[in-house]
Motif scaffolding. Structure first.
Motif, PDB file in Angstrom:
ATOM      1  N   CYS A 165      -3.438  -9.245   2.865  1.00 49.64           N
ATOM      2  CA  CYS A 165      -2.310  -8.904   1.999  1.00 49.64           C
ATOM      3  C   CYS A 165      -1.394 -10.123   1.882  1.00 49.64           C
ATOM      4  CB  CYS A 165      -1.546  -7.724   2.584  1.00 49.64           C
ATOM      5  SG  CYS A 165      -0.029  -7.326   1.689  1.00 49.64           S
ATOM      6  N   TYR A 166      -1.025 -10.474   0.667  1.00 53.01           N
ATOM      7  CA  TYR A 166      -0.178 -11.646   0.446  1.00 53.01           C
ATOM      8  C   TYR A 166       1.273 -11.401   0.863  1.00 53.01           C
ATOM      9  CZ  TYR A 166       1.834  -9.587  -3.810  1.00 53.01           C
ATOM     10  OH  TYR A 166       2.503  -8.785  -4.703  1.00 53.01           O
ATOM     11  N   HIS A 193      -2.824  -0.457  -0.624  1.00 51.34           N
ATOM     12  CA  HIS A 193      -1.810  -1.011   0.269  1.00 51.34           C
ATOM     13  C   HIS A 193      -0.761  -1.865  -0.442  1.00 51.34           C
ATOM     14  CE1 HIS A 193       0.082  -3.158   3.542  1.00 51.34           C
ATOM     15  NE2 HIS A 193      -0.223  -4.287   2.912  1.00 51.34           N
ATOM     16  N   GLU A 194      -1.194  -2.757  -1.331  1.00 53.62           N
ATOM     17  CA  GLU A 194      -0.265  -3.730  -1.920  1.00 53.62           C
ATOM     18  C   GLU A 194       0.944  -3.115  -2.618  1.00 53.62           C
ATOM     19  OE1 GLU A 194      -2.493  -6.533  -4.240  1.00 53.62           O
ATOM     20  OE2 GLU A 194      -2.913  -7.765  -2.485  1.00 53.62           O
ATOM     21  N   ILE A 231      -7.093  -2.385  -0.158  1.00 57.56           N
ATOM     22  CA  ILE A 231      -6.041  -3.358  -0.474  1.00 57.56           C
ATOM     23  C   ILE A 231      -5.298  -2.974  -1.748  1.00 57.56           C
ATOM     24  CG2 ILE A 231      -7.538  -4.969  -1.736  1.00 57.56           C
ATOM     25  CD1 ILE A 231      -4.751  -6.046   0.642  1.00 57.56           C
ATOM     26  N   LYS A 233       1.965 -12.804  -6.295  1.00 56.05           N
ATOM     27  CA  LYS A 233       0.588 -12.593  -5.870  1.00 56.05           C
ATOM     28  C   LYS A 233      -0.227 -13.835  -6.236  1.00 56.05           C
ATOM     29  CE  LYS A 233      -3.170  -9.315  -6.053  1.00 56.05           C
ATOM     30  NZ  LYS A 233      -3.557  -7.961  -6.343  1.00 56.05           N
ATOM     31  N   CYS A 239       3.219  -1.862   0.115  1.00 55.89           N
ATOM     32  CA  CYS A 239       3.781  -2.978   0.869  1.00 55.89           C
ATOM     33  C   CYS A 239       4.894  -3.659   0.073  1.00 55.89           C
ATOM     34  CB  CYS A 239       2.670  -3.968   1.217  1.00 55.89           C
ATOM     35  SG  CYS A 239       3.118  -5.210   2.438  1.00 55.89           S
ATOM     36  N   TYR A 251      -7.106  -5.875   5.148  1.00 52.50           N
ATOM     37  CA  TYR A 251      -7.461  -4.553   4.633  1.00 52.50           C
ATOM     38  C   TYR A 251      -8.828  -4.643   3.983  1.00 52.50           C
ATOM     39  CZ  TYR A 251      -2.695  -3.272   5.551  1.00 52.50           C
ATOM     40  OH  TYR A 251      -1.508  -3.013   6.187  1.00 52.50           O
TER      41      TYR A 251
END
Length: 124
Positions: free
Chosen positions: A26-27, A41-42, A38, A67, A45, A33
């Motif tokens: 994750c950035y 999640h992003e 991902i 990103k 997050c 992930y």
């Protein structure tokens, strides 16, 4: 009845290699992930990042991280996962803020906690 195992053949075989599924970093937070999770999640997050950033004192607030750009390799739409992960990791690490006293880096909300107990170490 006894069960016997042929030990000579078990030692000559190559050990089984357990391969992990590919992971994407994750950035925002720098955690790993799965390739499918991902995308779930992003957005969560990023929402959490905004909430935490808005609660920080004005001098510790940061601009929203961008990103990293993902470029496909060739015409088949393949991606270089190592390059993606490296740029995401660098993005997550660039969000860390150094302590004015000791120079260690922290996320801004953890820096406040750290600075309460950080003391300048005098060399002996």
């Amino acid at each position: 009845m006894r069960n016997f195992i042929n030990l000579s053949s078990s030692f000559t075989k190559e050990p089984a290699v357990i391969r992990r599924p590919p992971a994407v970093i994750c950035y925002l937070c720098g955690r790993e992930y799965g390739t499918h999770s991902i995308s779930i999640h992003e957005p969560q997050c990023l929402k959490k990042w905004h909430i935490e950033n808005d609660q920080l004192p004005k001098h510790l607030r940061r601009p929203e991280p961008k990103k990293p750009e993902i470029r496909s390799i060739g015409t088949k739409g393949y991606y270089d996962l190592d390059a993606i992960n490296e740029s995401a990791w660098n993005s997550a690490q660039s969000q860390l803020v150094p302590c004015d006293i000791c120079g260690r880096t922290f996320l801004p909300d953890r820096l406040i906690v750290h600075q309460r107990s950080c003391k300048l170490k005098i060399p002996k």
